[in-house]
Scaffold this motif. Structure first.
Motif, PDB file in Angstrom:
ATOM      1  N   SER A  14     -34.041  33.004  -0.581  1.00  6.73           N
ATOM      2  CA  SER A  14     -33.352  31.942  -1.312  1.00  6.73           C
ATOM      3  C   SER A  14     -33.344  30.643  -0.523  1.00  6.73           C
ATOM      4  O   SER A  14     -33.407  30.633   0.705  1.00  6.73           O
ATOM      5  N   GLU A  15     -33.255  29.513  -1.262  1.00  7.03           N
ATOM      6  CA  GLU A  15     -33.197  28.199  -0.652  1.00  7.03           C
ATOM      7  C   GLU A  15     -31.845  28.002   0.034  1.00  7.03           C
ATOM      8  O   GLU A  15     -30.809  28.451  -0.482  1.00  7.03           O
ATOM      9  N   PRO A  16     -31.785  27.328   1.199  1.00  3.15           N
ATOM     10  CA  PRO A  16     -30.502  27.086   1.860  1.00  3.15           C
ATOM     11  C   PRO A  16     -29.649  26.118   1.054  1.00  3.15           C
ATOM     12  O   PRO A  16     -30.158  25.308   0.269  1.00  3.15           O
ATOM     13  N   ASP A  17     -28.337  26.258   1.233  1.00  3.70           N
ATOM     14  CA  ASP A  17     -27.412  25.345   0.552  1.00  3.70           C
ATOM     15  C   ASP A  17     -27.616  23.935   1.100  1.00  3.70           C
ATOM     16  O   ASP A  17     -28.047  23.746   2.245  1.00  3.70           O
ATOM     17  N   PRO A  18     -27.297  22.894   0.283  1.00  2.00           N
ATOM     18  CA  PRO A  18     -27.381  21.521   0.791  1.00  2.00           C
ATOM     19  C   PRO A  18     -26.500  21.339   2.021  1.00  2.00           C
ATOM     20  O   PRO A  18     -25.461  21.992   2.164  1.00  2.00           O
ATOM     21  N   LEU A  19     -26.938  20.462   2.910  1.00  2.00           N
ATOM     22  CA  LEU A  19     -26.198  20.186   4.134  1.00  2.00           C
ATOM     23  C   LEU A  19     -25.009  19.301   3.802  1.00  2.00           C
ATOM     24  O   LEU A  19     -25.174  18.188   3.288  1.00  2.00           O
ATOM     25  N   ALA A  20     -23.833  19.766   4.109  1.00  2.00           N
ATOM     26  CA  ALA A  20     -22.606  19.013   3.833  1.00  2.00           C
ATOM     27  C   ALA A  20     -22.222  18.225   5.078  1.00  2.00           C
ATOM     28  O   ALA A  20     -21.882  18.803   6.110  1.00  2.00           O
ATOM     29  N   VAL A  21     -22.298  16.901   4.982  1.00  2.00           N
ATOM     30  CA  VAL A  21     -22.020  16.019   6.109  1.00  2.00           C
ATOM     31  C   VAL A  21     -20.785  15.185   5.798  1.00  2.00           C
ATOM     32  O   VAL A  21     -20.693  14.575   4.724  1.00  2.00           O
ATOM     33  N   THR A  22     -19.840  15.176   6.750  1.00  2.00           N
ATOM     34  CA  THR A  22     -18.654  14.340   6.608  1.00  2.00           C
ATOM     35  C   THR A  22     -18.718  13.213   7.633  1.00  2.00           C
ATOM     36  O   THR A  22     -18.904  13.453   8.834  1.00  2.00           O
ATOM     37  N   CYS A  23     -18.594  11.979   7.140  1.00  2.00           N
ATOM     38  CA  CYS A  23     -18.604  10.797   8.010  1.00  2.00           C
ATOM     39  C   CYS A  23     -17.175  10.276   8.143  1.00  2.00           C
ATOM     40  O   CYS A  23     -16.535   9.920   7.133  1.00  2.00           O
ATOM     41  N   VAL A  24     -16.681  10.253   9.384  1.00  2.00           N
ATOM     42  CA  VAL A  24     -15.345   9.731   9.636  1.00  2.00           C
ATOM     43  C   VAL A  24     -15.478   8.226   9.894  1.00  2.00           C
ATOM     44  O   VAL A  24     -15.917   7.794  10.961  1.00  2.00           O
ATOM     45  N   ASP A  25     -15.127   7.441   8.866  1.00  2.00           N
ATOM     46  CA  ASP A  25     -15.403   5.998   8.896  1.00  2.00           C
ATOM     47  C   ASP A  25     -14.125   5.233   8.575  1.00  2.00           C
ATOM     48  O   ASP A  25     -13.810   4.993   7.400  1.00  2.00           O
ATOM     49  N   PRO A  26     -13.391   4.796   9.604  1.00  2.00           N
ATOM     50  CA  PRO A  26     -12.112   4.119   9.320  1.00  2.00           C
ATOM     51  C   PRO A  26     -12.261   2.680   8.840  1.00  2.00           C
ATOM     52  O   PRO A  26     -11.329   2.131   8.243  1.00  2.00           O
ATOM     53  N   ASP A  27     -13.405   2.031   9.086  1.00  2.00           N
ATOM     54  CA  ASP A  27     -13.489   0.595   8.756  1.00  2.00           C
ATOM     55  C   ASP A  27     -14.818   0.172   8.124  1.00  2.00           C
ATOM     56  O   ASP A  27     -15.082  -1.016   7.985  1.00  2.00           O
ATOM     57  N   GLY A  28     -15.658   1.098   7.726  1.00  2.00           N
ATOM     58  CA  GLY A  28     -16.895   0.739   7.035  1.00  2.00           C
ATOM     59  C   GLY A  28     -18.113   0.540   7.916  1.00  2.00           C
ATOM     60  O   GLY A  28     -19.210   0.263   7.409  1.00  2.00           O
ATOM     61  N   ARG A  29     -17.959   0.681   9.217  1.00  2.00           N
ATOM     62  CA  ARG A  29     -19.114   0.459  10.079  1.00  2.00           C
ATOM     63  C   ARG A  29     -20.092   1.632  10.082  1.00  2.00           C
ATOM     64  O   ARG A  29     -21.176   1.543  10.671  1.00  2.00           O
ATOM     65  N   LEU A  30     -19.741   2.729   9.405  1.00  2.00           N
ATOM     66  CA  LEU A  30     -20.693   3.831   9.226  1.00  2.00           C
ATOM     67  C   LEU A  30     -21.455   3.728   7.903  1.00  2.00           C
ATOM     68  O   LEU A  30     -22.232   4.623   7.564  1.00  2.00           O
ATOM     69  N   ASP A  31     -21.241   2.633   7.153  1.00  2.00           N
ATOM     70  CA  ASP A  31     -21.909   2.489   5.852  1.00  2.00           C
ATOM     71  C   ASP A  31     -23.428   2.665   5.929  1.00  2.00           C
ATOM     72  O   ASP A  31     -24.016   3.323   5.059  1.00  2.00           O
ATOM     73  N   PRO A  32     -24.145   2.083   6.943  1.00  2.00           N
ATOM     74  CA  PRO A  32     -25.604   2.288   6.989  1.00  2.00           C
ATOM     75  C   PRO A  32     -25.985   3.758   7.166  1.00  2.00           C
ATOM     76  O   PRO A  32     -26.977   4.217   6.594  1.00  2.00           O
ATOM     77  N   VAL A  33     -25.197   4.513   7.926  1.00  2.00           N
ATOM     78  CA  VAL A  33     -25.481   5.935   8.114  1.00  2.00           C
ATOM     79  C   VAL A  33     -25.226   6.695   6.814  1.00  2.00           C
ATOM     80  O   VAL A  33     -26.021   7.558   6.410  1.00  2.00           O
ATOM     81  N   VAL A  34     -24.131   6.351   6.161  1.00  2.00           N
ATOM     82  CA  VAL A  34     -23.807   6.998   4.881  1.00  2.00           C
ATOM     83  C   VAL A  34     -24.915   6.756   3.869  1.00  2.00           C
ATOM     84  O   VAL A  34     -25.368   7.674   3.165  1.00  2.00           O
ATOM     85  N   ALA A  35     -25.389   5.498   3.806  1.00  2.00           N
ATOM     86  CA  ALA A  35     -26.443   5.163   2.845  1.00  2.00           C
ATOM     87  C   ALA A  35     -27.725   5.927   3.155  1.00  2.00           C
ATOM     88  O   ALA A  35     -28.421   6.411   2.250  1.00  2.00           O
ATOM     89  N   ALA A  36     -28.066   6.054   4.416  1.00  2.00           N
ATOM     90  CA  ALA A  36     -29.278   6.783   4.794  1.00  2.00           C
ATOM     91  C   ALA A  36     -29.178   8.250   4.413  1.00  2.00           C
ATOM     92  O   ALA A  36     -30.128   8.837   3.875  1.00  2.00           O
ATOM     93  N   LEU A  37     -28.023   8.875   4.636  1.00  2.00           N
ATOM     94  CA  LEU A  37     -27.856  10.296   4.329  1.00  2.00           C
ATOM     95  C   LEU A  37     -27.845  10.544   2.827  1.00  2.00           C
ATOM     96  O   LEU A  37     -28.377  11.548   2.337  1.00  2.00           O
ATOM     97  N   ARG A  38     -27.250   9.637   2.073  1.00  2.00           N
ATOM     98  CA  ARG A  38     -27.211   9.817   0.618  1.00  2.00           C
ATOM     99  C   ARG A  38     -28.582   9.645  -0.023  1.00  2.00           C
ATOM    100  O   ARG A  38     -28.808  10.095  -1.147  1.00  2.00           O
TER     101      ARG A  38
END
Length: 634
Positions: free
Chosen positions: A2-26
């Protein structure tokens, strides 16, 4: 499976500076992204957590990922962590310090790359989560390296047997990789060379130190000379004992051959130093190129002293290159820059890359001419051009030297001429003055002093004309467009106007050194007065008197030659006998007791210094007509 489940990633972003990482992962397949503001909000379903580490800015406080990591580890010690450093600095030292701190903290991955490379962000997060797998095993990776690497790589045991090699190494000996395993240099190379290599590798293992950048020469299986740049290092077992060597070798045969050819050009160019004249320099250049594989055909074309046109100077070559590219030779010389000619005849003078496989390169050699090179059937590559530039520079230096030597010879000849004049022409009036001075002591008669004055005047005249020859006769300064009418007027003002009438006929403009042109005209006008008005010559050479007052005025006409490339100065005096016309331009030649014989010689030297020609013939009035030709006009 069987295919593996999708990778569940949680980004702890208090002020939006992880937005580029979030966009890349999505933007990635099989990745589900959740964002929260604190580590307390990380869901139990998270397969990986991304924490932000960022310095304070004018509007945002600092975020300490390591403090967050401590809190997350207490609550969820099983969750893989990637720490993203935002604006922590791009210098390697800063990145290295951050990475070391991440490793020490127990996090799985440190990310400092730019977030506009989403594929890198996704792969690093997958790496942290343990989801990334290499497509090859370690042995497969080694095989891939050895099959693909473009240089020689090899591993030997402690007695010099090949344990493994790159495909390039095996192909050097016409083997496959597995066929080379177990063999030694003794089976592959001449015995003496194998002995040297074995002893060298034993020394490397004994010393425990690598050997770097050793250039080795050998003859391959086809009998060709080859050179390789070799590096070797000892390899050790788990206990630190040497068990063989690893090494690499890069083929540097082309570089060594080019180095040898450059050296050959420099050494051969010494022959140019010994070449005597322009023709010999051209012939030596061709001979040098014949011995250098990268320069199979060259031809030098130099400026002809008489015509001013380019002419090939190596007749043995038959002028083939020059005949084929004569127009481009001229253009390269006129432009004063290297001209590349393609097979289709197009040319360029921009960067080398602007020329598509040139069939010939034409390189100016100063103001002497052009050095041309072609490889015949092939094209001129960059290395051939480099060699051609070196040889052309040596040719130019040789031509400069030859020209300086010719000029020195001319100066020596002039010095000898001046020495002869000083010792002969000045001695005569000096002797006369000395003799009459002796007579005047015993018998101070006026005629004795008159003779002394005449002798001193004669010496002054000789001295003035000698100085003219020494300082001005051959030297021409900057040329400019000169109105010939104005030059004639200036020259006439320096000659006895009572005995001279000057007519001008539609005079134009000529390219000349203004002061030298006036001097030339002065000497022609003075010559007409001295010989035409005094009646000292006839076409037959007999003296004729022109009146009791010492001579009538002479009329001189100055006009342009019919072709417009020069001018004439004609008088109505007795003229010059045809048999004497070549002699009148010789230094010291005169048919007058009062003449110095330098006036027309000065005319000739000034004309030649301009690149003009001067000749004498008969005027319409039966006098002398001097024609100055090859004069550029406007």
């Amino acid at each position: 499976m069987s295919e593996p489940d999708p990778l569940a990633v949680t980004c702890v972003d208090p002020d939006g500076r992880l937005d580029p990482v979030v966009a890349a992962l999505r933007g990635a397949d099989d990745v589900v992204v959740t964002t929260v503001e604190t580590v307390a909000d990380v869901p139990a379903t998270a397969d990986c957590c991304v924490l932000l580490h960022a310095p304070a800015t004018a509007s945002l406080p600092a975020v300490d990922a390591f403090a967050q990591l401590d809190a997350l580890t207490d609550a969820r010690p099983d969750v893989p962590v990637a720490i993203y450093g935002h604006d922590i600095g791009s210098m390697a030292t800063t990145t290295r310090a951050f990475t070391h701190r991440v490793v020490e903290s127990g996090a799985d991955v440190a990310m400092t790359m730019t977030a506009d490379r989403p594929e890198l962000v996704v792969r690093r997060v997958e790496q942290a989560a343990g989801r990334e797998t290499h497509f090859q095993s370690d042995p497969d990776l080694l095989d891939s390296l050895l099959d693909s690497f473009p240089h020689q790589l090899f591993v030997k045991d402690d007695v010099g047997r090949f344990v493994d090699t790159s495909a390039v190494t095996a192909s050097e000996y016409d083997f496959d990789r597995d066929e080379l395993v177990g063999l030694t240099d003794y089976e592959l190379l001449p015995h003496d060379l194998a002995e040297d290599l074995y002893a060298e590798e034993q020394r490397i293992m004994a010393a425990g130190e690598p050997m770097l950048h050793k250039v080795e020469h050998y003859v391959d299986i086809e009998g060709r000379s080859r050179w390789v740049n070799t590096a070797k290092a000892p390899r050790f077992d788990a206990d630190g004992d040497p068990i063989g060597i690893v090494g690499s070798a890069r083929d540097v045969t082309d570089e060594k051959r080019q180095e040898h050819m450059v050296r050959a050009v420099h050494e051969a160019s010494r022959d140019l130093v010994r070449a005597g004249d322009r023709t010999e320099i051209g012939e030596v250049t061709v001979a040098i190129a014949e011995d250098i594989p990268a320069l199979p055909r060259v031809q030098v074309a130099l400026v002809d002293a008489d015509s001013g046109d380019l002419r090939p100077v190596d007749p043995d070559d038959g002028g083939q290159i020059y005949d084929q590219y004569a127009g481009w030779y001229d253009r390269a010389f006129d432009r004063g820059e290297t001209l590349f000619v393609t097979a289709g005849g197009a040319d360029a003078t921009a960067e080398w890359t602007a020329v598509d496989e040139p069939a010939a390169a034409l390189i100016p050699v100063g103001d002497h001419g052009v050095f041309g090179v072609t490889t015949g059937e092939g094209t001129v590559d960059e290395f051939t051009l480099d060699l051609a530039d070196i040889l052309a520079a040596n040719v130019e230096a040789a031509l400069d030297r030859a020209e300086r030597e010719r000029e020195l010879e001319r100066q020596n000849e002039r010095l000898e001429e001046f020495a002869s004049i000083v010792s002969h022409d000045l001695r005569n009036p000096l002797t006369v003055a000395d003799a009459y001075a002796e007579l005047a002591r015993d018998d101070p008669q006026p005629e004795h002093f008159d003779k002394i004055d005449d002798a001193l005047d004669r010496m002054a005249q000789l001295t003035e004309e000698l100085l003219t020859l020494a300082k001005k006769g051959q030297a021409v300064g900057e040329t400019t467009p000169v109105q010939l009418e104005a030059a004639v007027d200036e020259a006439r003002n320096s000659v006895d106007a009572d005995r001279l009438a000057v007519r001008t006929v539609d005079l134009g403009t000529v390219e000349a050194d203004d002061s030298r042109l006036v001097e030339l005209l002065e000497n022609l006008l003075r010559n007409a007065v001295e010989h035409g008005a005094t009646g000292t010559r006839t076409p037959a050479g007999d003296a004729v008197e022109h009146g009791d007052d010492g001579g009538d005025a002479v009329t001189v006409t100055v006009g342009m030659l019919p072709d417009g490339e020069g001018f004439y100065v004609a008088d109505d005096g007795p003229g010059i006998a045809e048999s004497e016309r070549e002699k009148v331009f010789e230094m010291g030649y005169t048919d007058s007791e009062d003449g110095t014989g330098y006036g027309l010689y000065i005319v000739k030297t000034i004309a030649e210094a301009h690149g003009w020609s001067v000749a004498v013939t008969e005027s319409d009035a039966g006098g002398a007509r001097f024609e100055v030709s090859d004069v550029a006009g406007h």
